[in-house]
Structure formats: structure tokens, C-alpha cells
Scaffold this motif. Structure first.
Motif, PDB file in Angstrom:
ATOM      1  N   TRP A 187      13.478  28.770  12.639  1.00 27.70           N
ATOM      2  CA  TRP A 187      12.501  28.521  11.586  1.00 27.70           C
ATOM      3  C   TRP A 187      11.215  29.274  11.884  1.00 27.70           C
ATOM      4  O   TRP A 187      10.708  29.221  13.011  1.00 27.70           O
ATOM      5  CB  TRP A 187      12.225  27.011  11.509  1.00 27.70           C
ATOM      6  CG  TRP A 187      11.338  26.654  10.373  1.00 27.70           C
ATOM      7  CD1 TRP A 187       9.975  26.609  10.387  1.00 27.70           C
ATOM      8  CD2 TRP A 187      11.736  26.322   9.043  1.00 27.70           C
ATOM      9  NE1 TRP A 187       9.507  26.274   9.147  1.00 27.70           N
ATOM     10  CE2 TRP A 187      10.565  26.091   8.302  1.00 27.70           C
ATOM     11  CE3 TRP A 187      12.983  26.206   8.410  1.00 27.70           C
ATOM     12  CZ2 TRP A 187      10.603  25.738   6.956  1.00 27.70           C
ATOM     13  CZ3 TRP A 187      13.006  25.856   7.075  1.00 27.70           C
ATOM     14  CH2 TRP A 187      11.833  25.619   6.359  1.00 27.70           C
ATOM     15  N   CYS A 188      10.674  29.969  10.858  1.00 21.90           N
ATOM     16  CA  CYS A 188       9.375  30.612  11.044  1.00 21.90           C
ATOM     17  C   CYS A 188       8.316  29.750  10.384  1.00 21.90           C
ATOM     18  O   CYS A 188       8.323  29.588   9.163  1.00 21.90           O
ATOM     19  CB  CYS A 188       9.339  32.009  10.436  1.00 21.90           C
ATOM     20  SG  CYS A 188       7.680  32.714  10.562  1.00 21.90           S
ATOM     21  N   PRO A 189       7.390  29.172  11.168  1.00 22.04           N
ATOM     22  CA  PRO A 189       6.372  28.296  10.587  1.00 22.04           C
ATOM     23  C   PRO A 189       5.337  29.056   9.762  1.00 22.04           C
ATOM     24  O   PRO A 189       4.639  28.454   8.949  1.00 22.04           O
ATOM     25  CB  PRO A 189       5.711  27.634  11.804  1.00 22.04           C
ATOM     26  CG  PRO A 189       6.159  28.376  12.997  1.00 22.04           C
ATOM     27  CD  PRO A 189       7.318  29.245  12.635  1.00 22.04           C
ATOM     28  N   VAL A 190       5.228  30.372   9.948  1.00 22.25           N
ATOM     29  CA  VAL A 190       4.270  31.150   9.155  1.00 22.25           C
ATOM     30  C   VAL A 190       4.881  31.473   7.791  1.00 22.25           C
ATOM     31  O   VAL A 190       4.275  31.241   6.749  1.00 22.25           O
ATOM     32  CB  VAL A 190       3.863  32.446   9.896  1.00 22.25           C
ATOM     33  CG1 VAL A 190       3.011  33.331   9.004  1.00 22.25           C
ATOM     34  CG2 VAL A 190       3.110  32.093  11.175  1.00 22.25           C
ATOM     35  N   CYS A 191       6.109  31.976   7.791  1.00 22.93           N
ATOM     36  CA  CYS A 191       6.783  32.284   6.524  1.00 22.93           C
ATOM     37  C   CYS A 191       7.336  31.010   5.885  1.00 22.93           C
ATOM     38  O   CYS A 191       7.722  31.021   4.721  1.00 22.93           O
ATOM     39  CB  CYS A 191       7.923  33.270   6.751  1.00 22.93           C
ATOM     40  SG  CYS A 191       7.456  34.758   7.636  1.00 22.93           S
ATOM     41  N   GLU A 192       7.386  29.925   6.653  1.00 28.12           N
ATOM     42  CA  GLU A 192       7.970  28.653   6.208  1.00 28.12           C
ATOM     43  C   GLU A 192       9.352  28.855   5.609  1.00 28.12           C
ATOM     44  O   GLU A 192       9.639  28.444   4.489  1.00 28.12           O
ATOM     45  CB  GLU A 192       7.033  27.935   5.221  1.00 28.12           C
ATOM     46  CG  GLU A 192       5.760  27.479   5.914  1.00 28.12           C
ATOM     47  CD  GLU A 192       5.117  26.268   5.241  1.00 28.12           C
ATOM     48  OE1 GLU A 192       5.847  25.489   4.607  1.00 28.12           O
ATOM     49  OE2 GLU A 192       3.898  26.111   5.378  1.00 28.12           O
ATOM     50  N   THR A 354      10.704  35.840  18.253  1.00 29.91           N
ATOM     51  CA  THR A 354       9.685  35.901  17.204  1.00 29.91           C
ATOM     52  C   THR A 354      10.326  36.282  15.876  1.00 29.91           C
ATOM     53  O   THR A 354      11.400  36.876  15.838  1.00 29.91           O
ATOM     54  CB  THR A 354       8.608  36.959  17.531  1.00 29.91           C
ATOM     55  OG1 THR A 354       9.245  38.233  17.638  1.00 29.91           O
ATOM     56  CG2 THR A 354       7.893  36.651  18.833  1.00 29.91           C
ATOM     57  N   CYS A 355       9.623  35.934  14.804  1.00 27.38           N
ATOM     58  CA  CYS A 355      10.060  36.301  13.453  1.00 27.38           C
ATOM     59  C   CYS A 355       9.760  37.782  13.256  1.00 27.38           C
ATOM     60  O   CYS A 355       8.635  38.220  13.477  1.00 27.38           O
ATOM     61  CB  CYS A 355       9.291  35.462  12.438  1.00 27.38           C
ATOM     62  SG  CYS A 355       9.396  36.065  10.746  1.00 27.38           S
ATOM     63  N   SER A 356      10.762  38.560  12.832  1.00 24.13           N
ATOM     64  CA  SER A 356      10.538  40.000  12.726  1.00 24.13           C
ATOM     65  C   SER A 356       9.601  40.336  11.566  1.00 24.13           C
ATOM     66  O   SER A 356       9.119  41.440  11.459  1.00 24.13           O
ATOM     67  CB  SER A 356      11.864  40.740  12.581  1.00 24.13           C
ATOM     68  OG  SER A 356      12.541  40.285  11.443  1.00 24.13           O
ATOM     69  N   ARG A 357       9.329  39.372  10.700  1.00 27.01           N
ATOM     70  CA  ARG A 357       8.402  39.627   9.598  1.00 27.01           C
ATOM     71  C   ARG A 357       6.959  39.300   9.991  1.00 27.01           C
ATOM     72  O   ARG A 357       6.073  40.113   9.876  1.00 27.01           O
ATOM     73  CB  ARG A 357       8.796  38.809   8.371  1.00 27.01           C
ATOM     74  CG  ARG A 357       7.746  38.841   7.289  1.00 27.01           C
ATOM     75  CD  ARG A 357       8.314  38.617   5.924  1.00 27.01           C
ATOM     76  NE  ARG A 357       8.871  37.292   5.760  1.00 27.01           N
ATOM     77  CZ  ARG A 357       9.509  36.912   4.658  1.00 27.01           C
ATOM     78  NH1 ARG A 357       9.678  37.756   3.670  1.00 27.01           N
ATOM     79  NH2 ARG A 357       9.981  35.703   4.561  1.00 27.01           N
ATOM     80  N   SER A 358       6.733  38.068  10.482  1.00 28.71           N
ATOM     81  CA  SER A 358       5.360  37.658  10.776  1.00 28.71           C
ATOM     82  C   SER A 358       4.984  37.922  12.227  1.00 28.71           C
ATOM     83  O   SER A 358       3.821  37.831  12.584  1.00 28.71           O
ATOM     84  CB  SER A 358       5.194  36.168  10.486  1.00 28.71           C
ATOM     85  OG  SER A 358       5.959  35.413  11.416  1.00 28.71           O
ATOM     86  N   LEU A 359       5.983  38.241  13.071  1.00 23.55           N
ATOM     87  CA  LEU A 359       5.800  38.443  14.502  1.00 23.55           C
ATOM     88  C   LEU A 359       5.320  37.174  15.202  1.00 23.55           C
ATOM     89  O   LEU A 359       4.849  37.206  16.332  1.00 23.55           O
ATOM     90  CB  LEU A 359       4.837  39.607  14.787  1.00 23.55           C
ATOM     91  CG  LEU A 359       5.274  40.946  14.193  1.00 23.55           C
ATOM     92  CD1 LEU A 359       4.262  42.040  14.505  1.00 23.55           C
ATOM     93  CD2 LEU A 359       6.657  41.346  14.708  1.00 23.55           C
TER      94      LEU A 359
HETATM   95 ZN   LIG Z   1       7.960  34.686   9.769  1.00 22.03          ZN
END
Ligand SMILES: [Zn+2]
Length: 396
Positions: A187-192, A354-359
């Protein structure tokens, strides 16, 4: 070996007389292929043996990578060879147009992150982008001469494709084969958003390894445990040591009290413990990493949800409630120090998913999702797999 002229096997006449390649030759060839769109359609004659190539549809996210073109060219060689051997070859081609890659392409191109878009406008922009990129990929696939069935190219976001997956759902749902369940997901908490494994990048990042004292319940003394996730103490359900770790031979079967929260949890001997990391004893919490997920499943532990979808600590985290993970970690370290449960804090470099979008570092959060029952059909699946011939057999 030079054979006498008359003994040479006949190779037929080459279609192209020219000795050097000219890109302009391709125009005629491409036009000929275009005139025969069903040339490589799957159309087995009666009793003709069938050869099926299970191609994963490529995922358009930019221009098609030369390595992917090479891999598909090898598939193409196999397809052509088996056609020449008289088999009816199914060589499908499609584009996987769902997923996070195209969203990221649009975000990068427009410089505007997903959450600042109106949903419909964003979807429209993604459609436009994937149309151009996807068509470019398809054009390359045709131009390099793949002998796939391009007359039946499929798109995973088309109405037909969706109707097909919905039909499968509608068929299996009344049979009780689909169910809702809570399972930990990336789960990416930034991109939710939940992430697929392919959306995760592992980066070496600076981290604090926090050495803490867990009082041992019978026999006294403390068990020292090192972790990079002290904010997850509330979600600690067990601790583990390696069965061969001579330092901890007497501990499995006993219990420790978790600092700050006070729950009493068992000490387990398990080969997943890494004697060389930290003190060699590790806490098992829901969920610090993939090992935690496996341990909760294997030991049938009841998970505690300490972090929510926005990356904030939940009610279960008590005094840390409402804090973001980083702030909660600092506060947990302070509190451990105040209560005398902190041994030391060591600066380390830690392989961080890490999330490859938001890092941003990802979390492992339980969320509600659909699942398909498969285990009860394991024997049927195995039997079906053995009714087919797999090449190579290890892919069965
Ligand atoms: Zn993300």
C-alpha cells in the motif's frame, strides 16, 4: 563441404534478389501482409494438432523496448517453426492497457499528480495517451514481422474484454467461488492505492535500528530486540529467534512483555529469524515487511491494524494515534528512552521498499478485496495440466 553441382539440395529461389537490405523493401512486404489480415489467424483443420503459445500481452508505457521486441521475435520463431511442421498455431497478440504505468506517464507528462485531477478528466487523458503509445507498439510488432494473429488483437480495457471477465465473475459468484476477504497488500500511503509487486522499487535508505528491551516473563532478564519499526510495537504479536541460535536456546516457549503497550507475546523458534541482523531476535508485527506477513499467516496470529490507508497511526497505536509513520517512529523512540526500555539507536542503511510513483516507503496494510477460491481445485488443476503437453515441461 563443396558438393558437386547436381547433388546440391534444392533451396528454391529467394524471394528477394537484392543482396543488401533496403528499408524500402519493407513497404511492399507490409502491403502484402496488410492485404492478407487473416494470414496468421488461428483456424485449425479437422484433426490438425494444435500448438498454443501463451503470450503475456505487452504493457504499453512508452516506446517498445528493444529487449521486448527481441523476446517476441523468439516467440515468433517458435510459432513459424511449428506452422512449418504442420501444426495449427495459436499466437495471440494483445495490449495490457490497465494499471499504474500509464497513470504515471500522464502525471510525468503533465506535471500534475493523480490526486489533483478530476477523475473523469484524468481517465480521458490516460485513454488518449495509451491510445497513442499502444498503437505505436502495435505498429512496431507488425513491422518487425511478428506472425501473431493481429486480426484479433485484444485490449484489456475494451468493452468485450471487460464483459468477458464480468461473465466469468457472474458464472463463479453463484457457486460461491468468489469471496471478500481482508488480506495484507502493498500500500502506498501517499498515492492511497494498493500496489502490484511490479510497482515497488527497493532502495537503500538511511534508517534507525532501534535496540529495545523486552522483559522476559518467567526467569527474569530482558530479551533485546532490534527493529527499524518501533512505531509498530502495538501490533507485535510474537517475537522470534533462530532455532540454531545458541544465545537463545532456553527462550522458545517463554513469553515477553512488549514495551510501551504491555501485551504478553510468545517467543518462537523459527528459521525466518536472522541471527546476523541486530540482536538476532525479531518482533513479528502486522505488518513491517513480507516476513511478518508470512509469519502471521503461518502462526495464525490475529493482526492488529496500527497504520491506516493514509499512513497515519490508528486507535490501536494508543498514544501515537493520528501521527504519520515517521513522526510516530520518533515519538516511540523518545517514549522508549523515557521508560528505560531503549538500549541504543544505531544508524544503518536499510533496503526499503518504495512506491515507484511517489518514491515514498510503502506499507503493508490489510484491505478488503475480492479473492477466488483455488485450493480446493488443486488436484483438478494438476490433472488438467497433465492432459496438456507443456514445452518446456518445467512450465507445467
Ligand atoms: Zn505512491
Amino acid at each position: 563441404m563443396a558438393l558437386p553441382h547436381s547433388d546440391r539440395p534444392s533451396m528454391g529461389e529467394p524471394t528477394l534478389k537484392e543482396k543488401a537490405w533496403e528499408p524500402s523493401f519493407e513497404e511492399g512486404i507490409l502491403a502484402a501482409w496488410k492485404a492478407e489480415p487473416n494470414l496468421y489467424a488461428f483456424a485449425p483443420a479437422r484433426r490438425q494438432p494444435v500448438y498454443v503459445i501463451d503470450t503475456p500481452p505487452p504493457y504499453p508505457s512508452g516506446s517498445w523496448h528493444i529487449g521486448a521486441v527481441m523476446a517476441y521475435s523468439m516467440i515468433d520463431m517458435i510459432a513459424r517453426a511449428h506452422r512449418m511442421l504442420g501444426l495449427a498455431v495459436l499466437f495471440p497478440f494483445g495490449l495490457d492497457r490497465n494499471g499504474i504505468n500509464i497513470e504515471r506517464t500522464v502525471e510525468k507528462k503533465t506535471g500534475k499528480p493523480l490526486h489533483r485531477w478530476d477523475r473523469e478528466a484524468f481517465i480521458a487523458e490516460c485513454r488518449k495517451e495509451i491510445e497513442a503509445i499502444g498503437n505505436g507498439l502495435l505498429e512496431v510488432a507488425i513491422r518487425v514481422g511478428l506472425s501473431a494473429d493481429f486480426a484479433h488483437t485484444y485490449y484489456t480495457d475494451s468493452d468485450e474484454y471487460r464483459a468477458f471477465s464480468q461473465a466469468i465473475f457472474l458464472e463463479l459468484w453463484p457457486k460461491g467461488l468468489f469471496y471478500r476477504g481482508e488480506r495484507p497488500t502493498f500500500w502506498c500511503p501517499v498515492c492511497e492505492t494498493p500496489l502490484a509487486e511490479a510497482d515497488i522499487e527497493y532502495e537503500d535508505r538511511a534508517a534507525s535500528l532501534v535496540w529495545m528491551k523486552f522483559p522476559i516473563l518467567s526467569g527474569g532478564g530482558d530479551l533485546t530486540i532490534a527493529t527499524t519499526r518501533p512505531e509498530l510495537l502495538a501490533a507485535c504479536r510474537a517475537v522470534m529467534v533462530h532455532p540454531d541460535d545458541a544465545r537463545y536456546r532456553s527462550l522458545p516457549g517463554k513469553e515477553v512483555r512488549v514495551p510501551l503497550y504491555g501485551q504478553e507475546v510468545p517467543i518462537i523458534a523459527h528459521p525466518n529469524a536472522k541471527p546476523e541482523f541486530g540482536s538476532g531476535a525479531a518482533m513479528i508485527c502486522s505488518y513491517g515487511d513480507m516476513v511478518d506477513i508470512a509469519m502471521f499467516r503461518d502462526l495464525r496470529l490475529e493482526p492488529v491494524k496500527a497504520i491506516d490507508e493514509s499512513g497515519r497511526m490508528t486507535e490501536a497505536a494508543g498514544f501515537l494515534k493520528g501521527l504519520k509513520v515517521d513522526a510516530a517512529r520518533e515519538k516511540a523512540i523518545d517514549e522508549l528512552r523515557v521508560r528505560g526500555a531503549l538500549e541504543k539507536v544505531e544508524a544503518i542503511v536499510h533496503k526499503t521498499p518504495t512506491c515507484s510513483r511517489s518514491l515514498n516507503p510503502i506499507e503493508f496494510i490489510s484491505s478488503d478485496a475480492w479473492y477466488l477460491k483455488q485450493l480446493e481445485f488443486r488436484e483438478d488443476l494438476k490433472r488438467a495440466a497433465h492432459e496438456m503437453e507443456f514445452r518446456p515441461p518445467r512450465h507445467r
